[in-house]
Design a protein around this motif. Structure first.
Motif, PDB file in Angstrom:
ATOM      1  N   SER A  52      -4.431   3.267   1.994  1.00 49.94           N
ATOM      2  CA  SER A  52      -4.937   4.582   2.408  1.00 49.94           C
ATOM      3  C   SER A  52      -6.364   4.529   2.955  1.00 49.94           C
ATOM      4  CB  SER A  52      -4.890   5.552   1.219  1.00 49.94           C
ATOM      5  OG  SER A  52      -5.715   5.068   0.164  1.00 49.94           O
ATOM      6  N   ARG A  53      -6.907   3.340   3.125  1.00 47.47           N
ATOM      7  CA  ARG A  53      -8.316   3.217   3.513  1.00 47.47           C
ATOM      8  C   ARG A  53      -8.540   3.018   5.012  1.00 47.47           C
ATOM      9  NH1 ARG A  53     -11.255  -0.280  -1.292  1.00 47.47           N
ATOM     10  NH2 ARG A  53     -10.330   0.852  -3.043  1.00 47.47           N
ATOM     11  N   GLY A  54      -7.487   3.087   5.784  1.00 41.55           N
ATOM     12  CA  GLY A  54      -7.665   3.048   7.229  1.00 41.55           C
ATOM     13  C   GLY A  54      -7.520   1.678   7.846  1.00 41.55           C
ATOM     14  N   ASN A  55      -7.762   1.642   9.165  1.00 41.54           N
ATOM     15  CA  ASN A  55      -7.525   0.429   9.950  1.00 41.54           C
ATOM     16  C   ASN A  55      -8.405  -0.747   9.558  1.00 41.54           C
ATOM     17  OD1 ASN A  55      -5.538   1.696  11.438  1.00 41.54           O
ATOM     18  ND2 ASN A  55      -6.956   2.398  13.024  1.00 41.54           N
ATOM     19  N   ALA A  56      -9.578  -0.471   9.014  1.00 45.01           N
ATOM     20  CA  ALA A  56     -10.506  -1.556   8.675  1.00 45.01           C
ATOM     21  C   ALA A  56      -9.888  -2.524   7.676  1.00 45.01           C
ATOM     22  CB  ALA A  56     -11.806  -0.978   8.110  1.00 45.01           C
ATOM     23  N   TYR A  57      -8.951  -2.020   6.862  1.00 45.87           N
ATOM     24  CA  TYR A  57      -8.350  -2.838   5.815  1.00 45.87           C
ATOM     25  C   TYR A  57      -6.944  -3.317   6.188  1.00 45.87           C
ATOM     26  CZ  TYR A  57     -12.186  -1.263   2.888  1.00 45.87           C
ATOM     27  OH  TYR A  57     -13.442  -1.017   2.373  1.00 45.87           O
ATOM     28  N   GLN A  58      -6.507  -3.019   7.433  1.00 43.19           N
ATOM     29  CA  GLN A  58      -5.138  -3.333   7.817  1.00 43.19           C
ATOM     30  C   GLN A  58      -4.857  -4.830   7.802  1.00 43.19           C
ATOM     31  OE1 GLN A  58      -2.685  -1.127   8.140  1.00 43.19           O
ATOM     32  NE2 GLN A  58      -1.349  -2.915   8.271  1.00 43.19           N
ATOM     33  N   ALA A  59      -5.846  -5.638   8.173  1.00 39.21           N
ATOM     34  CA  ALA A  59      -5.637  -7.097   8.193  1.00 39.21           C
ATOM     35  C   ALA A  59      -5.316  -7.614   6.792  1.00 39.21           C
ATOM     36  CB  ALA A  59      -6.869  -7.796   8.751  1.00 39.21           C
ATOM     37  N   ALA A  60      -6.045  -7.117   5.789  1.00 37.94           N
ATOM     38  CA  ALA A  60      -5.801  -7.544   4.409  1.00 37.94           C
ATOM     39  C   ALA A  60      -4.441  -7.074   3.923  1.00 37.94           C
ATOM     40  CB  ALA A  60      -6.902  -7.014   3.503  1.00 37.94           C
ATOM     41  N   VAL A  61      -4.089  -5.824   4.271  1.00 35.81           N
ATOM     42  CA  VAL A  61      -2.793  -5.273   3.851  1.00 35.81           C
ATOM     43  C   VAL A  61      -1.653  -6.051   4.505  1.00 35.81           C
ATOM     44  CG1 VAL A  61      -1.278  -3.247   3.995  1.00 35.81           C
ATOM     45  CG2 VAL A  61      -3.692  -2.961   3.392  1.00 35.81           C
ATOM     46  N   SER A  62      -1.757  -6.286   5.819  1.00 34.82           N
ATOM     47  CA  SER A  62      -0.685  -6.981   6.545  1.00 34.82           C
ATOM     48  C   SER A  62      -0.496  -8.408   6.046  1.00 34.82           C
ATOM     49  CB  SER A  62      -0.997  -6.992   8.041  1.00 34.82           C
ATOM     50  OG  SER A  62      -1.034  -5.683   8.557  1.00 34.82           O
ATOM     51  N   ALA A  63      -1.622  -9.110   5.838  1.00 29.78           N
ATOM     52  CA  ALA A  63      -1.538 -10.494   5.358  1.00 29.78           C
ATOM     53  C   ALA A  63      -0.900 -10.548   3.979  1.00 29.78           C
ATOM     54  CB  ALA A  63      -2.929 -11.119   5.328  1.00 29.78           C
ATOM     55  N   SER A  64      -1.280  -9.621   3.118  1.00 31.93           N
ATOM     56  CA  SER A  64      -0.743  -9.599   1.749  1.00 31.93           C
ATOM     57  C   SER A  64       0.737  -9.257   1.742  1.00 31.93           C
ATOM     58  CB  SER A  64      -1.525  -8.594   0.898  1.00 31.93           C
ATOM     59  OG  SER A  64      -2.885  -8.960   0.818  1.00 31.93           O
ATOM     60  N   GLU A  65       1.133  -8.304   2.575  1.00 24.01           N
ATOM     61  CA  GLU A  65       2.553  -7.930   2.641  1.00 24.01           C
ATOM     62  C   GLU A  65       3.401  -9.090   3.164  1.00 24.01           C
ATOM     63  OE1 GLU A  65       2.326  -3.086   3.378  1.00 24.01           O
ATOM     64  OE2 GLU A  65       2.372  -4.436   5.111  1.00 24.01           O
ATOM     65  N   ALA A  66       2.868  -9.809   4.154  1.00 20.80           N
ATOM     66  CA  ALA A  66       3.617 -10.948   4.709  1.00 20.80           C
ATOM     67  C   ALA A  66       3.766 -12.057   3.663  1.00 20.80           C
ATOM     68  CB  ALA A  66       2.884 -11.481   5.947  1.00 20.80           C
ATOM     69  N   ARG A  67       2.717 -12.286   2.888  1.00 22.62           N
ATOM     70  CA  ARG A  67       2.789 -13.323   1.856  1.00 22.62           C
ATOM     71  C   ARG A  67       3.777 -12.954   0.757  1.00 22.62           C
ATOM     72  NH1 ARG A  67      -3.774 -14.014   1.941  1.00 22.62           N
ATOM     73  NH2 ARG A  67      -3.852 -15.428   3.740  1.00 22.62           N
ATOM     74  N   LEU A  68       3.793 -11.688   0.378  1.00 25.05           N
ATOM     75  CA  LEU A  68       4.765 -11.241  -0.624  1.00 25.05           C
ATOM     76  C   LEU A  68       6.190 -11.419  -0.107  1.00 25.05           C
ATOM     77  CD1 LEU A  68       3.139  -7.953  -2.029  1.00 25.05           C
ATOM     78  CD2 LEU A  68       3.497 -10.094  -3.262  1.00 25.05           C
ATOM     79  N   ALA A  69       6.410 -11.093   1.161  1.00 20.92           N
ATOM     80  CA  ALA A  69       7.735 -11.210   1.749  1.00 20.92           C
ATOM     81  C   ALA A  69       8.231 -12.647   1.741  1.00 20.92           C
ATOM     82  CB  ALA A  69       7.726 -10.658   3.169  1.00 20.92           C
ATOM     83  N   ASN A  70       7.305 -13.596   1.817  1.00 24.02           N
ATOM     84  CA  ASN A  70       7.656 -15.020   1.838  1.00 24.02           C
ATOM     85  C   ASN A  70       7.524 -15.696   0.480  1.00 24.02           C
ATOM     86  OD1 ASN A  70       8.216 -15.181   4.651  1.00 24.02           O
ATOM     87  ND2 ASN A  70       6.023 -15.137   5.079  1.00 24.02           N
ATOM     88  N   ASN A  71       7.353 -14.899  -0.583  1.00 25.15           N
ATOM     89  CA  ASN A  71       7.151 -15.437  -1.944  1.00 25.15           C
ATOM     90  C   ASN A  71       5.995 -16.430  -2.014  1.00 25.15           C
ATOM     91  OD1 ASN A  71       9.237 -14.046  -3.304  1.00 25.15           O
ATOM     92  ND2 ASN A  71      10.756 -15.473  -2.502  1.00 25.15           N
ATOM     93  N   TYR A  72       4.985 -16.180  -1.201  1.00 22.69           N
ATOM     94  CA  TYR A  72       3.796 -17.031  -1.169  1.00 22.69           C
ATOM     95  C   TYR A  72       3.114 -17.032  -2.528  1.00 22.69           C
ATOM     96  CZ  TYR A  72      -0.899 -18.536   0.418  1.00 22.69           C
ATOM     97  OH  TYR A  72      -2.100 -19.179   0.593  1.00 22.69           O
ATOM     98  N   TYR A  73       3.079 -15.845  -3.157  1.00 27.54           N
ATOM     99  CA  TYR A  73       2.434 -15.721  -4.461  1.00 27.54           C
ATOM    100  C   TYR A  73       3.433 -15.968  -5.591  1.00 27.54           C
ATOM    101  CZ  TYR A  73      -1.539 -13.686  -2.027  1.00 27.54           C
ATOM    102  OH  TYR A  73      -2.622 -13.471  -1.191  1.00 27.54           O
TER     103      TYR A  73
END
Length: 306
Positions: free
Chosen positions: A285-306
């Motif tokens: 909910s914090r806007g575009n400035a944080y989108q890179a962190a959100v996108s990277a984290s979502e992609a890692r979760l999708a790939n069971n990176y964590y």
């Protein structure tokens, strides 16, 4: 000995105020030295007992301090100090006895252990809290212990917007004849596998720190990139060692890794995933400035990176 990063040194060289602040950080760590050493020794005792090592004797015990900006991830300075001490310990042993812990691959793996311990001490993340202490079985009969603790200071007029952190790292090498007799398995790949899991925990902790506002997005991007490179380096070593990441790996105190953990790289860690999901929810909910962190984290979760 104190290792100070070049960026902090350049500021300290220019102003008396900066040097005074750095000296203050060092004094704060020294004031807690006795208490920290006691905690470290007590924790070592617990881990040795759990690993059923009763005859351990000390080979070397020391500490060093690194001072840097909180967002910096320095791969060489403290790791080089600790691994140099480790080589000195090895050189003092029987020269006719092969020392598998001193191979280039093992030193590279252990350097990463040192760095994750130091980084964990700098983080306020619950994901990283347990990583500031490390017990590593380097070879039959040779154990290393690390513990790190940090203090930081923020002075916009002196250092700019970033906090400066002083991290004290305590290291102790111990030998056990009983453990040599037991000939427990030693493998560089096992150290790398453990450290890959730890490095990813730290990376998840970055996103948690970002969500807690203890790290800004620029600092997150800088450190996440550094962690990502470190992860890729470890993954490459595991690949070269033909380590099968599709099978769960059991890491336990009997092998020098702390509490027993069965970790699957294909399924990841449920606890770490929950931390990242909660962080994504806070950041979304914090806007575009944080989108890179959100996108990277979502992609890692999708790939069971964590």
């Amino acid at each position: 000995m104190t290792c100070t990063s070049g960026s902090v040194e350049s500021v300290a060289d220019k102003t008396v105020a900066a040097k005074a602040q750095i000296d203050k950080l060092t004094v704060l760590l020294k004031d807690d030295d006795e208490k920290t050493r006691k905690y470290f020794i007590d924790a070592i005792g617990v881990h040795l007992r759990d690993a059923k090592v009763t005859d351990a004797r000390e080979l070397s015990f020391n500490s060093d301090t690194k001072i840097e900006y909180t967002s910096e991830f320095s791969l060489d300075k403290i790791a080089a100090v600790v691994t140099s001490a480790l080589k000195a310990v090895a050189a003092a042993q029987d020269p006719t006895s092969p020392s598998p812990a001193m191979s280039e691959q093992a030193i590279a793996a252990y350097s990463d252990v040192v760095n994750t311990v130091a980084e964990a001490a700098k983080s306020s993340s619950t994901s990283a809290a347990s990583l500031a202490f490390s017990m590593t079985r380097l070879s039959p009969g040779l154990f290393s212990f690390l513990y790190a603790t940090s203090v930081n200071i923020k002075d916009v007029d002196t250092f700019g917007a970033e906090a400066v952190t002083a991290t004290a790292i305590y290291y102790r090498f111990m030998q056990s004849i009983d453990d040599v007799k037991n000939e427990s398995a030693f493998g560089n790949a096992l150290i790398d596998a453990q450290n890959l899991r730890r490095m990813k925990q730290l990376q998840a902790g970055l996103t948690e720190d970002l969500a807690k506002d203890t790290l800004d997005i620029e600092e997150w991007a800088k450190k996440d990139s550094a962690y990502d490179l470190a992860v890729k380096k470890i993954q490459q070593r595991l690949k070269e060692a033909s380590f099968d990441v599709t099978k769960p790996v059991v890491l336990q105190r009997a092998h020098g890794f702390g509490p027993a953990v069965e970790h699957s790289f294909t399924a990841g860690s449920l606890v770490t995933q929950q931390i990242v999901r909660a962080s994504i929810k806070a950041l979304a909910s914090r806007g575009n400035a944080y989108q890179a962190a959100v996108s990277a984290s979502e992609a890692r979760l999708a790939n069971n990176y964590y």
